[in-house]
Design a protein around this motif. Sequence first.
Motif, PDB file in Angstrom:
ATOM      1  N   GLU A 112      46.114  19.501 -11.126  1.00 13.15           N
ATOM      2  CA  GLU A 112      46.461  18.642  -9.995  1.00 13.15           C
ATOM      3  C   GLU A 112      45.807  19.161  -8.717  1.00 13.15           C
ATOM      4  O   GLU A 112      45.741  20.373  -8.482  1.00 13.15           O
ATOM      5  CB  GLU A 112      47.977  18.580  -9.815  1.00 13.15           C
ATOM      6  N   GLY A 113      45.317  18.244  -7.899  1.00 11.09           N
ATOM      7  CA  GLY A 113      44.662  18.605  -6.651  1.00 11.09           C
ATOM      8  C   GLY A 113      43.157  18.579  -6.719  1.00 11.09           C
ATOM      9  O   GLY A 113      42.482  18.602  -5.683  1.00 11.09           O
ATOM     10  N   THR A 114      42.583  18.524  -7.919  1.00 14.00           N
ATOM     11  CA  THR A 114      41.136  18.552  -8.045  1.00 14.00           C
ATOM     12  C   THR A 114      40.506  17.226  -7.624  1.00 14.00           C
ATOM     13  O   THR A 114      41.115  16.162  -7.758  1.00 14.00           O
ATOM     14  CB  THR A 114      40.703  18.879  -9.483  1.00 14.00           C
ATOM     15  N   PRO A 115      39.284  17.271  -7.084  1.00 10.75           N
ATOM     16  CA  PRO A 115      38.629  16.049  -6.614  1.00 10.75           C
ATOM     17  C   PRO A 115      38.124  15.182  -7.760  1.00 10.75           C
ATOM     18  O   PRO A 115      37.680  15.687  -8.792  1.00 10.75           O
ATOM     19  CB  PRO A 115      37.465  16.586  -5.775  1.00 10.75           C
ATOM     20  N   VAL A 116      38.188  13.878  -7.560  1.00  7.98           N
ATOM     21  CA  VAL A 116      37.724  12.903  -8.543  1.00  7.98           C
ATOM     22  C   VAL A 116      36.608  12.084  -7.909  1.00  7.98           C
ATOM     23  O   VAL A 116      36.752  11.576  -6.796  1.00  7.98           O
ATOM     24  CB  VAL A 116      38.873  11.987  -8.997  1.00  7.98           C
ATOM     25  N   VAL A 117      35.494  11.964  -8.624  1.00  7.57           N
ATOM     26  CA  VAL A 117      34.341  11.222  -8.108  1.00  7.57           C
ATOM     27  C   VAL A 117      33.882  10.191  -9.123  1.00  7.57           C
ATOM     28  O   VAL A 117      34.212  10.261 -10.310  1.00  7.57           O
ATOM     29  CB  VAL A 117      33.162  12.174  -7.778  1.00  7.57           C
ATOM     30  N   SER A 118      33.112   9.231  -8.627  1.00  6.20           N
ATOM     31  CA  SER A 118      32.398   8.300  -9.480  1.00  6.20           C
ATOM     32  C   SER A 118      30.945   8.388  -9.065  1.00  6.20           C
ATOM     33  O   SER A 118      30.562   7.879  -8.008  1.00  6.20           O
ATOM     34  CB  SER A 118      32.922   6.869  -9.311  1.00  6.20           C
ATOM     35  N   GLY A 119      30.150   9.086  -9.852  1.00  7.57           N
ATOM     36  CA  GLY A 119      28.790   9.391  -9.422  1.00  7.57           C
ATOM     37  C   GLY A 119      28.843  10.288  -8.196  1.00  7.57           C
ATOM     38  O   GLY A 119      29.441  11.362  -8.220  1.00  7.57           O
ATOM     39  N   ASN A 120      28.251   9.820  -7.094  1.00  2.00           N
ATOM     40  CA  ASN A 120      28.259  10.574  -5.833  1.00  2.00           C
ATOM     41  C   ASN A 120      29.314  10.058  -4.859  1.00  2.00           C
ATOM     42  O   ASN A 120      29.326  10.454  -3.693  1.00  2.00           O
ATOM     43  CB  ASN A 120      26.884  10.502  -5.162  1.00  2.00           C
ATOM     44  N   GLN A 121      30.195   9.175  -5.321  1.00  2.00           N
ATOM     45  CA  GLN A 121      31.202   8.586  -4.449  1.00  2.00           C
ATOM     46  C   GLN A 121      32.576   9.237  -4.653  1.00  2.00           C
ATOM     47  O   GLN A 121      33.101   9.262  -5.772  1.00  2.00           O
ATOM     48  CB  GLN A 121      31.302   7.080  -4.702  1.00  2.00           C
ATOM     49  N   ALA A 122      33.142   9.760  -3.578  1.00  2.00           N
ATOM     50  CA  ALA A 122      34.474  10.338  -3.638  1.00  2.00           C
ATOM     51  C   ALA A 122      35.491   9.250  -3.934  1.00  2.00           C
ATOM     52  O   ALA A 122      35.472   8.188  -3.310  1.00  2.00           O
ATOM     53  CB  ALA A 122      34.804  11.029  -2.312  1.00  2.00           C
ATOM     54  N   GLN A 123      36.405   9.518  -4.871  1.00  2.00           N
ATOM     55  CA  GLN A 123      37.443   8.557  -5.228  1.00  2.00           C
ATOM     56  C   GLN A 123      38.822   8.998  -4.757  1.00  2.00           C
ATOM     57  O   GLN A 123      39.599   8.202  -4.231  1.00  2.00           O
ATOM     58  CB  GLN A 123      37.460   8.335  -6.741  1.00  2.00           C
ATOM     59  N   GLY A 124      39.144  10.255  -4.947  1.00  2.00           N
ATOM     60  CA  GLY A 124      40.448  10.745  -4.540  1.00  2.00           C
ATOM     61  C   GLY A 124      40.739  12.099  -5.117  1.00  2.00           C
ATOM     62  O   GLY A 124      39.855  12.767  -5.660  1.00  2.00           O
ATOM     63  N   VAL A 125      42.005  12.518  -4.999  1.00  2.00           N
ATOM     64  CA  VAL A 125      42.428  13.803  -5.533  1.00  2.00           C
ATOM     65  C   VAL A 125      43.469  13.566  -6.617  1.00  2.00           C
ATOM     66  O   VAL A 125      44.296  12.644  -6.521  1.00  2.00           O
ATOM     67  CB  VAL A 125      42.989  14.717  -4.429  1.00  2.00           C
ATOM     68  N   LEU A 126      43.419  14.370  -7.657  1.00  2.00           N
ATOM     69  CA  LEU A 126      44.306  14.209  -8.801  1.00  2.00           C
ATOM     70  C   LEU A 126      45.736  14.573  -8.407  1.00  2.00           C
ATOM     71  O   LEU A 126      46.029  15.717  -8.068  1.00  2.00           O
ATOM     72  CB  LEU A 126      43.830  15.109  -9.943  1.00  2.00           C
ATOM     73  N   LEU A 127      46.624  13.595  -8.444  1.00  2.00           N
ATOM     74  CA  LEU A 127      48.008  13.818  -8.036  1.00  2.00           C
ATOM     75  C   LEU A 127      48.903  14.148  -9.226  1.00  2.00           C
ATOM     76  O   LEU A 127      49.834  14.952  -9.112  1.00  2.00           O
ATOM     77  CB  LEU A 127      48.552  12.582  -7.326  1.00  2.00           C
ATOM     78  N   LEU A 128      48.644  13.529 -10.372  1.00  2.00           N
ATOM     79  CA  LEU A 128      49.467  13.762 -11.551  1.00  2.00           C
ATOM     80  C   LEU A 128      48.587  13.739 -12.799  1.00  2.00           C
ATOM     81  O   LEU A 128      47.979  12.725 -13.115  1.00  2.00           O
ATOM     82  CB  LEU A 128      50.557  12.689 -11.663  1.00  2.00           C
ATOM     83  N   ALA A 129      48.523  14.878 -13.499  1.00  2.00           N
ATOM     84  CA  ALA A 129      47.749  14.986 -14.733  1.00  2.00           C
ATOM     85  C   ALA A 129      48.661  14.787 -15.928  1.00  2.00           C
ATOM     86  O   ALA A 129      49.840  15.150 -15.900  1.00  2.00           O
ATOM     87  CB  ALA A 129      47.059  16.343 -14.806  1.00  2.00           C
ATOM     88  N   SER A 130      48.118  14.237 -17.004  1.00  2.00           N
ATOM     89  CA  SER A 130      48.919  13.897 -18.176  1.00  2.00           C
ATOM     90  C   SER A 130      48.594  14.727 -19.406  1.00  2.00           C
ATOM     91  O   SER A 130      49.230  14.580 -20.445  1.00  2.00           O
ATOM     92  CB  SER A 130      48.719  12.414 -18.525  1.00  2.00           C
TER      93      SER A 130
END
Length: 223
Positions: free
Chosen positions: A176-194
């Motif tokens: 949790e907390g790690t950055p999420v991207v799509s290619g070179n575009q920032a998407q968000g930060v991981l809030l809840l991992a499963s």
Amino acid sequence: MRGTFRALVTGAAVVAALLAASGGVTAAPSPSAGTGGEIRGGDAFLVDTGRCVVGFTVTEGFVATSRCGPVGGEVRTTGGELVGVVRGSTYPVPGGAWVETTDAWTLSPSVGRAGGGTAVLGSTLVPMGGAVCATTSTSGWRCGNVLAHDQSVAFPEGTVSGLTRTTLCSDHGRDEGTPVVSGNQAQGVLLLASGPCPGGGGSDHVLPVNPLLAAWGLTLRTA
């Protein structure tokens, strides 16, 4: 406070509502200088509440999840060096945070360190079905697809809306907390991992980055 968060709206208003209820940005003392170094998305530091993982760098520091702690809290390296001060946070309700770093630190517009990392060029939201990847501390790069936007998750502290649900399947309690991207575009930060999900079928939830930037008037650092 808990009642305030049981009916949150989606998008930027979610983070703004959390911010208002948590008292917003307070006048914490300015962080002092240290020896510093380079900071990029995915780097992990220490706070009183545990680990503070850098989501994405901004002009004044970086955005992250509220796991970085309450407003006024200090973020430090494992050696005790001051990295910065939490200027905005939805803590204890799961959500976002903004950390102002000291002048000693160089803020890189990139995420991950393996192979030089990935440069961040913007924050355009990927549509449903689009590919996303997270640079996790446990398994390096982990990729999946967007299942849905504007999703809600109920936590003991309150319900958080406006989340993106993905098939990333990262490790719960560790990524949790790690950055999420799509290619070179920032998407968000991981809030809840499963995860971990050796057989697939994960359902990780991501806190979108653009509402975080809007909540505190921040500008994403881009390459």
